[in-house]
Design a protein around this motif. Structure first.
Motif, PDB file in Angstrom:
ATOM      1  N   ASN A  88     -11.422  -4.449  -0.476  1.00  0.00           N
ATOM      2  CA  ASN A  88     -12.335  -3.765   0.373  1.00  0.00           C
ATOM      3  C   ASN A  88     -12.291  -3.789   1.600  1.00  0.00           C
ATOM      4  O   ASN A  88     -12.289  -2.936   2.544  1.00  0.00           O
ATOM      5  CB  ASN A  88     -13.460  -3.195  -0.381  1.00  0.00           C
ATOM      6  CG  ASN A  88     -13.740  -2.095  -1.303  1.00  0.00           C
ATOM      7  OD1 ASN A  88     -13.058  -1.002  -0.749  1.00  0.00           O
ATOM      8  ND2 ASN A  88     -14.367  -2.247  -2.415  1.00  0.00           N
ATOM      9  N   GLN A  89     -12.707  -5.169   1.879  1.00  0.00           N
ATOM     10  CA  GLN A  89     -12.526  -5.382   3.476  1.00  0.00           C
ATOM     11  C   GLN A  89     -11.336  -5.494   4.139  1.00  0.00           C
ATOM     12  O   GLN A  89     -11.551  -5.697   5.263  1.00  0.00           O
ATOM     13  CB  GLN A  89     -13.267  -6.886   3.266  1.00  0.00           C
ATOM     14  CG  GLN A  89     -14.681  -7.005   2.765  1.00  0.00           C
ATOM     15  CD  GLN A  89     -15.204  -8.361   2.483  1.00  0.00           C
ATOM     16  OE1 GLN A  89     -14.441  -9.368   2.788  1.00  0.00           O
ATOM     17  NE2 GLN A  89     -16.228  -8.552   2.218  1.00  0.00           N
ATOM     18  N   SER A  90     -10.417  -5.528   3.524  1.00  0.00           N
ATOM     19  CA  SER A  90      -8.969  -5.589   4.092  1.00  0.00           C
ATOM     20  C   SER A  90      -8.256  -4.566   4.440  1.00  0.00           C
ATOM     21  O   SER A  90      -8.778  -3.491   4.051  1.00  0.00           O
ATOM     22  CB  SER A  90      -7.957  -6.432   2.851  1.00  0.00           C
ATOM     23  OG  SER A  90      -8.539  -7.412   2.498  1.00  0.00           O
ATOM     24  N   LYS A  91      -7.332  -4.641   5.313  1.00  0.00           N
ATOM     25  CA  LYS A  91      -6.762  -3.364   6.127  1.00  0.00           C
ATOM     26  C   LYS A  91      -5.417  -3.140   5.139  1.00  0.00           C
ATOM     27  O   LYS A  91      -4.944  -2.068   5.475  1.00  0.00           O
ATOM     28  CB  LYS A  91      -6.282  -3.816   7.625  1.00  0.00           C
ATOM     29  CG  LYS A  91      -7.676  -3.493   8.184  1.00  0.00           C
ATOM     30  CD  LYS A  91      -7.307  -3.432   9.787  1.00  0.00           C
ATOM     31  CE  LYS A  91      -8.291  -3.174  10.616  1.00  0.00           C
ATOM     32  NZ  LYS A  91      -8.067  -3.300  12.148  1.00  0.00           N
ATOM     33  N   LEU A  92      -5.046  -4.123   4.349  1.00  0.00           N
ATOM     34  CA  LEU A  92      -3.755  -4.035   3.571  1.00  0.00           C
ATOM     35  C   LEU A  92      -3.582  -5.121   2.544  1.00  0.00           C
ATOM     36  O   LEU A  92      -4.006  -6.139   2.455  1.00  0.00           O
ATOM     37  CB  LEU A  92      -2.626  -4.055   4.600  1.00  0.00           C
ATOM     38  CG  LEU A  92      -1.068  -4.210   4.057  1.00  0.00           C
ATOM     39  CD1 LEU A  92      -0.711  -3.037   3.502  1.00  0.00           C
ATOM     40  CD2 LEU A  92      -0.247  -4.688   5.154  1.00  0.00           C
ATOM     41  N   LEU A  93      -3.117  -4.674   1.408  1.00  0.00           N
ATOM     42  CA  LEU A  93      -2.557  -5.582   0.455  1.00  0.00           C
ATOM     43  C   LEU A  93      -1.174  -5.528   0.262  1.00  0.00           C
ATOM     44  O   LEU A  93      -0.526  -4.566   0.105  1.00  0.00           O
ATOM     45  CB  LEU A  93      -3.303  -5.278  -0.921  1.00  0.00           C
ATOM     46  CG  LEU A  93      -2.565  -5.868  -2.346  1.00  0.00           C
ATOM     47  CD1 LEU A  93      -3.226  -7.473  -2.173  1.00  0.00           C
ATOM     48  CD2 LEU A  93      -2.873  -5.205  -3.542  1.00  0.00           C
ATOM     49  N   ILE A  94      -0.514  -6.664   0.274  1.00  0.00           N
ATOM     50  CA  ILE A  94       0.852  -7.086   0.345  1.00  0.00           C
ATOM     51  C   ILE A  94       1.065  -7.901  -0.880  1.00  0.00           C
ATOM     52  O   ILE A  94       0.438  -8.870  -1.261  1.00  0.00           O
ATOM     53  CB  ILE A  94       1.765  -7.504   1.374  1.00  0.00           C
ATOM     54  CG1 ILE A  94       1.204  -7.046   2.632  1.00  0.00           C
ATOM     55  CG2 ILE A  94       3.293  -7.382   0.976  1.00  0.00           C
ATOM     56  CD1 ILE A  94       1.690  -8.057   3.842  1.00  0.00           C
ATOM     57  N   ALA A  95       1.822  -7.057  -1.950  1.00  0.00           N
ATOM     58  CA  ALA A  95       1.808  -7.935  -3.458  1.00  0.00           C
ATOM     59  C   ALA A  95       3.101  -7.653  -4.106  1.00  0.00           C
ATOM     60  O   ALA A  95       3.835  -6.599  -3.926  1.00  0.00           O
ATOM     61  CB  ALA A  95       0.621  -7.418  -4.215  1.00  0.00           C
TER      62      ALA A  95
ATOM     63  N   GLY B 273      -2.572  -5.224  -7.497  1.00  0.00           N
ATOM     64  CA  GLY B 273      -2.371  -3.967  -7.292  1.00  0.00           C
ATOM     65  C   GLY B 273      -2.964  -2.604  -7.803  1.00  0.00           C
ATOM     66  O   GLY B 273      -3.786  -2.062  -7.073  1.00  0.00           O
ATOM     67  N   HIS B 274      -3.265  -2.921  -9.214  1.00  0.00           N
ATOM     68  CA  HIS B 274      -4.038  -1.819  -9.872  1.00  0.00           C
ATOM     69  C   HIS B 274      -5.364  -1.844  -9.488  1.00  0.00           C
ATOM     70  O   HIS B 274      -6.239  -1.020  -9.469  1.00  0.00           O
ATOM     71  CB  HIS B 274      -3.766  -2.016 -11.421  1.00  0.00           C
ATOM     72  CG  HIS B 274      -2.331  -1.741 -11.754  1.00  0.00           C
ATOM     73  ND1 HIS B 274      -1.686  -0.926 -11.661  1.00  0.00           N
ATOM     74  CD2 HIS B 274      -1.744  -2.773 -12.543  1.00  0.00           C
ATOM     75  CE1 HIS B 274      -0.313  -0.745 -11.985  1.00  0.00           C
ATOM     76  NE2 HIS B 274      -0.361  -2.063 -12.845  1.00  0.00           N
TER      77      HIS B 274
END
Lengths: 551, 49
Positions: free
Chosen positions: A256-263, A269-270
């Motif tokens: 929630n605090q992040s600007k992006l998830l790369i995975a 991811g879910h």
């Protein structure tokens, strides 16, 4: 009887792992929103349910857990286990569920669904002879297509929603959490073939920390993954922070605090689908992005342009060529755009020549909202569609029309020489399948005719039944050489196997109907192929795509 | 408590009996389905570890 007991009670069965549980939760959320007066329950394994309780309890009124560890530890013999199970199932049956949805597609869930009393059940269960029965069409579809091919175009959440018959659009997180200069990465996966190399992850992270000195990159993973942290942070940068073995609640907070998830394709991811944070999934090996990309509108996917993608987990592969197709510089550039903008404006991607040059090895997709309730992966920049991609799009239109009675518009595919040739060859294969089904339909009619007249013995009808059975043999032979038709052949076979009529004449009538439906679906596929070839001849790729499925 | 092997053998024997019943066209009972469930739970518990 108390008022609470009169509530319409629904049970969702999900005995698979975290990812499926989270996808079931998204489906249940839609169902609960549309049916706020119903009491909805979930049954799952303790080891997967327990860490996700903080999310599950917001949607499910009651959660029942199967604790296999406890069950087998405390049971000294088969009779003890059976007794314990009987008691647990009696407690569940005490609720008198009006509706049961088995969304697991696993053997244990089939038996469990069989043992739970309810007049309305959807999904897999067993009949009194122990054979699998699937009565609803969407569960038949999932059983027939997702297990055996990579040609399913639907996200698993949309498949669950179709089984359950709920149509809420995916949630758009409006509550904007405060985002720091943070990105999260999840560089681990359940299979090596699905896991992008650590050296590539290291390059991506290095690019970020060199360009953005204020950025913090959190590496998410389990306790077991921690030993690989050094491969990603070779220079011991304080900007790359280990975040291992944390509770899912903590991981969700960090996302929630992040600007992006790369995975890589994984349950993280879910989990991100429950935040407003965009995600970029690197789909490799046996990943099926159409099925498992996080179910949210700001989900992006990079997948390699290589014929063997996506493979079967059982196909031997010593050299993961698909990993080499995904240039880490390309991954970084797309990630950077997402980090800076929160989304990916189409024009920016298409007009940036450097990105386009790097994109030859992999295609970039994003989710579009289609039919007001479904997500469909669409390609963001131009390159030719593979035959699998073309057929997946055809199937998206066809199954929506056939099973949901829903017209859908999608763009025509971009054909290159290879895909044009294959599409042309498939025109002939579709016609052959159509012909085989029409023979089957004729044999069914012959059986019906024969049964409506007086006859001495069933021996007179047996040759006609044998002929009808040969149809399946012929279709299986055709399927071997025409794998792109397997979803249709498999689906109508499963439908035929699930005919519930009691008399021979009714079985013959139902069979005829099913074979006629198969012909209709093949006609639609033939028309789509024909139109796509015609469109390709008259339009160049630089011209914007026109739509198929208009009529 | 029985060791794992004897429990597995007990369940395997029961599964064989259930299979024979099904092959002979005999309807399976609630007890049969409970054994089938137990067996598949054991199988899945080992793969889920």
């Amino acid at each position: 009887m108390s008022k609470a007991n009169k509530k319409f009670k629904v049970l969702f069965i999900q005995l698979n792992r975290f990812g499926d549980l989270l996808q079931t939760l998204q489906c249940a959320l839609s169902y609960k929103t549309e049916n706020p007066d119903r009491e909805i329950h979930l049954i799952g394994y303790t080891q997967f349910v327990s860490p996700l309780l903080f999310l599950l309890k917001d949607v499910f009124d009651e959660i029942h857990q199967i604790d296999t560890k406890k069950l087998f530890k405390n049971s000294s013999s088969q009779s003890h286990i059976v007794k314990s199970l009987k008691s647990e199932i009696a407690q569940i049956n005490h609720y008198n569920f009006q509706q049961v949805f088995n969304l697991s597609f696993s053997k244990s869930s089939e038996y469990l669904t069989t043992l739970i009393s309810s007049n309305k059940k959807k999904g897999l269960r067993r009949n009194k002879s122990g054979q699998i029965i699937i009565e609803d069409q969407w569960s038949q579809y999932v059983f027939a297509t997702t297990m055996s091919s990579n040609l399913n175009p639907f996200n698993l959440v949309d498949l669950f929603k179709s089984i359950v018959k709920t149509k809420m659009a995916p949630l758009i997180e409006s509550e904007e959490a405060e985002k720091g200069e943070i990105i999260c990465i999840h560089p681990f996966a359940s299979l090596e073939r699905k896991q992008y190399g650590f050296s590539y992850w290291e390059q991506i992270c290095s690019n970020f920390i060199i360009k953005y000195p204020e950025i913090k990159i959190y590496v998410l993973g389990s306790d077991l993954d921690e030993m690989n942290f050094q491969h990603i942070n070779k220079n011991n940068s304080s900007q790359i922070i280990p975040y291992f073995g944390k509770s899912f609640e903590k991981v969700l907070e960090k996302l929630n605090q992040s600007k992006l998830l790369i995975a890589n394709d994984s349950m993280v991811g879910h989990l991100s689908a429950f935040t407003s944070t965009p995600s970029l999934t690197l789909a490799l090996g046996s990943v099926r992005p159409e099925e498992t990309t996080p179910y949210k509108l700001n989900a992006y996917v990079l997948e390699p342009n290589i014929d063997c993608f996506s493979c079967s987990p059982r196909t031997p592969c010593d050299f993961y060529q698909c990993h080499y197709k995904l240039n880490p510089k390309y991954v970084f550039m797309i990630s950077e755009l997402l980090y800076l903008n929160g989304n990916l404006p189409d024009e920016e991607v298409i007009n940036n020549e450097e990105i386009l040059n790097l994109s030859s090895g992999a295609s970039l997709f994003k989710y579009d909202l289609v039919n007001d309730s479904q997500l469909h992966l669409s390609k963001l920049h131009f390159n030719y569609d593979s035959s699998e991609q073309i057929f997946r799009n055809f199937y998206f239109l066809i199954w929506n029309l056939y099973l949901n009675n829903q017209d859908t518009n999608l763009s025509f595919p971009y054909l290159n020489k290879k895909s044009s040739t294959e599409l042309l060859s498939y025109k002939r294969k579709i016609e052959s399948a159509y012909e085989i089904y029409s023979f089957g339909s004729k044999f069914s009619s012959d059986i019906i005719d024969r049964l409506t007249k007086p006859f001495d013995s069933f021996d007179e009808i047996q040759p006609l039944i044998d002929k009808l059975n040969e149809i399946d043999t012929l279709l299986n032979i055709l399927k071997e050489g025409s794998p792109l038709l397997s979803p249709i052949i498999n689906f109508f076979y499963v439908q035929k196997m699930n005919i519930t009529s009691n008399t021979l004449i009714d079985v013959a009538r139902d069979t005829k109907l099913i074979l006629n439906e198969a012909q209709s679906v093949l006609s639609a596929l033939l028309e789509l192929s024909q139109k796509s070839i015609e469109n390709n001849i008259k339009s160049s790729p630089s011209v914007s795509r026109s739509s198929i499925g208009d009529n | 408590m029985q060791d794992d092997t004897s429990l597995q053998n007990e369940i395997l024997n029961s599964l064989e009996t259930i299979k024979n019943k099904a092959n002979q066209g005999v309807e399976l009972s609630e007890e049969d389905f409970l054994i089938l469930l137990a067996s598949s739970l054991i199988e899945e518990a080992s793969t889920n570890q």
